[in-house]
Scaffold this active site. Structure first.
Site, short mmCIF file in Angstrom:
data_model
loop_
_atom_site.label_atom_id
_atom_site.label_comp_id
_atom_site.label_asym_id
_atom_site.label_seq_id
_atom_site.Cartn_x
_atom_site.Cartn_y
_atom_site.Cartn_z
N THR A 162 14.02 6.16 -0.04
CA THR A 162 14.25 4.79 0.76
C THR A 162 15.66 4.72 0.75
O THR A 162 16.40 4.69 -0.11
CB THR A 162 13.47 3.66 0.47
N GLU A 258 9.91 -0.81 -13.16
CA GLU A 258 9.12 -2.03 -13.89
C GLU A 258 9.50 -3.32 -12.94
O GLU A 258 8.80 -3.74 -12.48
CB GLU A 258 9.31 -2.15 -15.31
N ILE A 355 -10.34 -10.55 12.60
CA ILE A 355 -10.10 -11.78 13.63
C ILE A 355 -9.70 -11.48 15.05
O ILE A 355 -9.98 -12.13 15.78
CB ILE A 355 -9.41 -12.72 12.69
N GLY A 358 -10.34 -6.79 19.51
CA GLY A 358 -9.54 -5.47 20.29
C GLY A 358 -8.11 -5.69 20.50
O GLY A 358 -7.50 -4.94 20.34
N GLU A 381 6.17 2.52 -5.80
CA GLU A 381 6.16 2.29 -7.25
C GLU A 381 4.86 2.47 -8.10
O GLU A 381 4.61 1.94 -9.14
CB GLU A 381 6.82 0.95 -7.32
N ALA A 384 -2.36 2.89 -7.40
CA ALA A 384 -3.19 1.97 -7.77
C ALA A 384 -3.70 2.47 -9.11
O ALA A 384 -4.00 2.02 -10.18
CB ALA A 384 -4.36 1.64 -7.03
#
Length: 403
Positions: A162, A258, A355, A358, A381, A384
């Site tokens: 990045t 971290e 919600i 379309g 980072e 999961a």
């Protein structure tokens, strides 16, 4: 101000900083974010505005020209910025990680040289650890730094930078000494070193031996430049080894990751909060069967779940940041916060998308952008699965049966 995701115990200075950033997001980011994202255009004007606000130097100590603020202050600002446009928070995050690593691990000469300019945003940082065939196995990196007199020659290929094109300094993790690894005498992570690689912004060969091929096309997380980095005998002086000694790179990088996980958790909180705002507003505007859909119990249940997830993720993110600020080990809390916030972000965004019906599939509606942005947080980072490994190992340390 939204009732959700409020933080108790903030100082007057912290509240003033947050109010300033929130106002900037509402006026300068939200009105243009979707248009810029669809064009995959770098938000140069927004970045200049954040430089003027001092955001690039939030956590840099005052003696180096920064604001000297806490990780909590920084994370709460990131949450607000991600609520406006997640890509902008990514531009700041990698810069912040490099500045943090310099503050914690750099030599005094390195801090004096880089940090004042980083605080002003004149030097912009990028963070380079991953490689094309690496995934989450950082110990398997193949990029090498070989001593050559007073310099090192760096060779290899890095991935997923990045700010790869716009940055002017990149913290690059390399393998510098493999002696003893084959015999099992030295663990692979003990032979890694972080180099501070200075370069010109742009693409192509930005300095002899260093090429930034171009932007990687992505599903979401647009605007910010994500690139590869190719090193071909790049000559780096030994005084650009972070901290002045080899073999410490893995620990330096993990320390940066971290705090980066707290940042990603904050981004997840910001995107989820924006998705909730869009969902709850649309539910009151859209009518079916003679009344706003917000009056249907099914939608109310969905809104209740979304708001609870926003609140829970925010609380965990704040807890992780505060522990780090107290100087306490927070890898468990940071892993939990990053895991929960990114998963909940995905779920809240999808519920807001549902919600909208379309219309959520239309590029005219902001939720379409959020729906493509949220997945990046699931892998940024550390995936999961990596977070679960960290959490599980730390829990076993804490709850180890004695005897």
């Amino acid at each position: 101000m939204s009732r959700l995701a409020q933080t108790d115990g903030l100082t007057d200075v912290q509240q003033e900083i947050l109010a300033t950033v929130r106002d900037f997001v509402d006026k300068e980011i939200l009105p243009v974010a979707t248009e810029l994202e669809h064009r995959d255009e770098y938000p140069a004007r927004i970045v200049e505005g954040l430089k003027e606000l001092g955001v690039f130097g939030l956590m840099i100590p005052e003696e180096y020209g920064g604001l000297g603020e806490s990780l909590l202050t920084y994370a709460l600002c990131v949450e607000e910025i991600a609520r406006g446009w997640m890509s902008v928070s990514g531009i700041i995050n990698t810069h912040f990680i490099v500045a943090y690593m310099l503050k914690q691990h750099g030599t005094e000469e390195q801090r004096e040289y880089f940090l004042p300019k980083m605080a002003l945003g004149e030097i912009r940082g990028a963070f380079s650890m991953s490689e094309p065939g690496l995934g989450s196995d950082v110990s398997a990196i193949t990029t090498k730094g070989v001593r050559d007199g007073d310099d090192y020659l760096l060779t290899g290929q890095k991935m997923w930078l990045t700010n790869g094109g716009t940055s002017t300094v990149v913290a690059v993790l390399c393998r510098t000494d493999e002696s003893g690894e084959a015999e099992g005498e030295v663990a692979p992570h003990r032979s890694m070193t972080t180099f501070l690689v200075e370069k010109e912004p742009g693409f192509g060969e930005v300095r002899p031996g260093l090429t930034i091929p171009g932007k990687i096309e992505k599903m979401g997380y647009k605007g910010v430049d994500t690139t590869e980095l190719i090193l071909d005998g790049l000559r780096i002086p030994a005084d650009r080894v972070l901290g002045g000694a080899t073999g410490r790179g893995f620990y330096q990088m993990m320390d940066g990751v971290e705090v980066g996980r707290v940042n990603v958790a904050a981004r997840g909180c910001g995107v989820a909060r924006r998705a909730f705002e869009l969902g709850v507003a649309y539910a009151q505007q859209r009518h079916t069967f003679g009344k706003p859909i917000a009056q249907h119990q099914a939608i109310q249940f969905k809104l209740a779940e979304m708001a609870t997830k926003v609140e829970a993720a925010h609380a965990m993110m704040v807890n992780a940041a505060r522990k780090k600020d107290l100087g306490r080990r927070n890898d468990l809390e940071a892993g939990m916060a990053k895991y929960l916030a990114s998963e909940y972000c995905k779920e809240v965004v999808e519920d807001a998308f549902r919600i909208h019906g379309g219309y959520g599939f239309s590029k005219e509606y902001e939720i379409e952008r959020l729906y493509r942005e949220a997945p990046m947080l699931l892998i940024g980072e550390g995936t999961a699965e990596i977070q679960k490994m960290i959490i599980g190992r730390r829990l076993l340390e804490e709850y180890r049966i004695q005897g």
